[in-house]
Design a protein around this motif. Structure first.
Motif, PDB file in Angstrom:
ATOM      1  N   MET A   1      17.199  41.031  39.463  1.00  0.00           N
ATOM      2  CA  MET A   1      16.078  40.545  40.218  1.00  0.00           C
ATOM      3  C   MET A   1      15.752  39.136  39.761  1.00  0.00           C
ATOM      4  SD  MET A   1      12.005  40.882  40.204  1.00  0.00           S
ATOM      5  CE  MET A   1      12.084  40.218  38.620  1.00  0.00           C
ATOM      6  N   THR A   2      15.357  38.341  40.706  1.00  0.00           N
ATOM      7  CA  THR A   2      14.838  37.019  40.394  1.00  0.00           C
ATOM      8  C   THR A   2      13.509  36.860  41.127  1.00  0.00           C
ATOM      9  OG1 THR A   2      16.001  35.975  42.252  1.00  0.00           O
ATOM     10  CG2 THR A   2      17.138  35.995  40.132  1.00  0.00           C
ATOM     11  N   TYR A   3      12.686  35.984  40.592  1.00  0.00           N
ATOM     12  CA  TYR A   3      11.432  35.702  41.259  1.00  0.00           C
ATOM     13  C   TYR A   3      11.059  34.256  41.013  1.00  0.00           C
ATOM     14  CZ  TYR A   3       8.878  35.861  36.812  1.00  0.00           C
ATOM     15  OH  TYR A   3       8.422  35.598  35.552  1.00  0.00           O
ATOM     16  N   SER A   4      10.212  33.758  41.902  1.00  0.00           N
ATOM     17  CA  SER A   4       9.693  32.410  41.720  1.00  0.00           C
ATOM     18  C   SER A   4       8.227  32.407  42.112  1.00  0.00           C
ATOM     19  CB  SER A   4      10.473  31.393  42.564  1.00  0.00           C
ATOM     20  OG  SER A   4      10.299  31.647  43.940  1.00  0.00           O
ATOM     21  N   ILE A   5       7.493  31.493  41.503  1.00  0.00           N
ATOM     22  CA  ILE A   5       6.085  31.320  41.818  1.00  0.00           C
ATOM     23  C   ILE A   5       5.885  29.853  42.141  1.00  0.00           C
ATOM     24  CG2 ILE A   5       3.729  31.425  40.921  1.00  0.00           C
ATOM     25  CD1 ILE A   5       4.667  33.810  39.197  1.00  0.00           C
ATOM     26  N   GLU A   6       5.411  29.591  43.359  1.00  0.00           N
ATOM     27  CA  GLU A   6       5.222  28.219  43.810  1.00  0.00           C
ATOM     28  C   GLU A   6       3.771  28.006  44.212  1.00  0.00           C
ATOM     29  OE1 GLU A   6       8.244  26.822  46.711  1.00  0.00           O
ATOM     30  OE2 GLU A   6       8.967  28.893  46.554  1.00  0.00           O
ATOM     31  N   LYS A   7       3.181  26.964  43.673  1.00  0.00           N
ATOM     32  CA  LYS A   7       1.825  26.590  44.082  1.00  0.00           C
ATOM     33  C   LYS A   7       1.937  25.690  45.302  1.00  0.00           C
ATOM     34  CE  LYS A   7      -0.283  27.031  39.586  1.00  0.00           C
ATOM     35  NZ  LYS A   7      -0.952  26.362  38.470  1.00  0.00           N
ATOM     36  N   LYS A   8       1.473  26.189  46.418  1.00  0.00           N
ATOM     37  CA  LYS A   8       1.440  25.433  47.663  1.00  0.00           C
ATOM     38  C   LYS A   8       0.072  24.765  47.781  1.00  0.00           C
ATOM     39  CE  LYS A   8       5.474  26.994  49.016  1.00  0.00           C
ATOM     40  NZ  LYS A   8       6.617  26.143  49.268  1.00  0.00           N
ATOM     41  N   LYS A   9      -0.125  24.037  48.864  1.00  0.00           N
ATOM     42  CA  LYS A   9      -1.377  23.304  49.052  1.00  0.00           C
ATOM     43  C   LYS A   9      -2.601  24.219  48.983  1.00  0.00           C
ATOM     44  CE  LYS A   9      -3.759  20.294  52.289  1.00  0.00           C
ATOM     45  NZ  LYS A   9      -3.718  19.638  53.587  1.00  0.00           N
ATOM     46  N   ASP A  10      -2.557  25.345  49.703  1.00  0.00           N
ATOM     47  CA  ASP A  10      -3.743  26.191  49.799  1.00  0.00           C
ATOM     48  C   ASP A  10      -3.518  27.643  49.386  1.00  0.00           C
ATOM     49  OD1 ASP A  10      -2.125  26.824  51.904  1.00  0.00           O
ATOM     50  OD2 ASP A  10      -3.650  26.631  53.450  1.00  0.00           O
ATOM     51  N   HIS A  11      -2.378  27.919  48.758  1.00  0.00           N
ATOM     52  CA  HIS A  11      -2.096  29.282  48.290  1.00  0.00           C
ATOM     53  C   HIS A  11      -0.975  29.243  47.252  1.00  0.00           C
ATOM     54  CE1 HIS A  11       0.997  28.751  51.399  1.00  0.00           C
ATOM     55  NE2 HIS A  11       1.698  29.667  50.744  1.00  0.00           N
ATOM     56  N   THR A  12      -0.730  30.407  46.657  1.00  0.00           N
ATOM     57  CA  THR A  12       0.404  30.573  45.751  1.00  0.00           C
ATOM     58  C   THR A  12       1.379  31.541  46.392  1.00  0.00           C
ATOM     59  OG1 THR A  12      -0.963  30.162  43.806  1.00  0.00           O
ATOM     60  CG2 THR A  12       1.115  31.311  43.439  1.00  0.00           C
ATOM     61  N   LEU A  13       2.655  31.208  46.336  1.00  0.00           N
ATOM     62  CA  LEU A  13       3.702  32.047  46.900  1.00  0.00           C
ATOM     63  C   LEU A  13       4.502  32.676  45.762  1.00  0.00           C
ATOM     64  CD1 LEU A  13       5.482  33.068  49.258  1.00  0.00           C
ATOM     65  CD2 LEU A  13       6.773  30.914  49.041  1.00  0.00           C
ATOM     66  N   ILE A  14       4.518  34.006  45.748  1.00  0.00           N
ATOM     67  CA  ILE A  14       5.359  34.749  44.809  1.00  0.00           C
ATOM     68  C   ILE A  14       6.521  35.304  45.631  1.00  0.00           C
ATOM     69  CG2 ILE A  14       5.530  36.702  43.222  1.00  0.00           C
ATOM     70  CD1 ILE A  14       2.475  36.507  42.843  1.00  0.00           C
ATOM     71  N   SER A  15       7.736  34.857  45.335  1.00  0.00           N
ATOM     72  CA  SER A  15       8.931  35.324  46.048  1.00  0.00           C
ATOM     73  C   SER A  15       9.769  36.174  45.103  1.00  0.00           C
ATOM     74  CB  SER A  15       9.766  34.142  46.537  1.00  0.00           C
ATOM     75  OG  SER A  15       9.028  33.331  47.420  1.00  0.00           O
ATOM     76  N   VAL A  16      10.167  37.346  45.583  1.00  0.00           N
ATOM     77  CA  VAL A  16      10.942  38.281  44.764  1.00  0.00           C
ATOM     78  C   VAL A  16      12.235  38.598  45.502  1.00  0.00           C
ATOM     79  CG1 VAL A  16      10.929  40.510  43.585  1.00  0.00           C
ATOM     80  CG2 VAL A  16       8.780  39.274  43.920  1.00  0.00           C
TER      81      VAL A  16
END
Length: 110
Positions: A1-16
């Motif tokens: 499994m891999t995951y990433s956490i990205e801070k976007k302009k108005d939210h945070t995206l957790i992708s798994v």
């Protein structure tokens, strides 16, 4: 499994991607706590998750409960096959907000 956490302009995206089970949840725990602490809306993209177990469900519920208690939106994006079946079987689809695509999820947050 891999995951990433990205801070976007108005939210945070957790992708798994891959399996979201107990071993992977342990690896993510510290980063997830930081996301919760930041107090921003969150999209959890599980479109590339093939398998989820009770630990993965627990992580999603933890994020959801921690943020919605503070009136912060959480959207689960791209659930399909086994993950979607399990989420429905546990009736989490009654209170979690689902979207088919990331674009739809962003629309829910505004």
């Amino acid at each position: 499994m891999t995951y990433s956490i990205e801070k976007k302009k108005d939210h945070t995206l957790i992708s798994v991607e891959g399996d979201l089970d107990s071993a992977e949840v342990q690896d993510m725990r510290e980063d997830v706590e930081a996301v919760i602490g930041a107090g921003r809306p969150v999209i959890i993209d599980i479109s590339k998750v093939e398998f989820i177990d009770s630990s993965g469900i627990g992580l999603i519920v933890h994020i959801y409960k921690s943020l919605t208690a503070r009136k912060i939106k959480v959207v689960l994006s791209g659930a399909s096959q086994q993950p979607l079946e399990l989420l429905k079987a546990t009736q989490l689809d009654r209170f979690l907000t689902f979207s088919k695509t990331l674009e739809d999820a962003r629309g829910v947050l505004v």
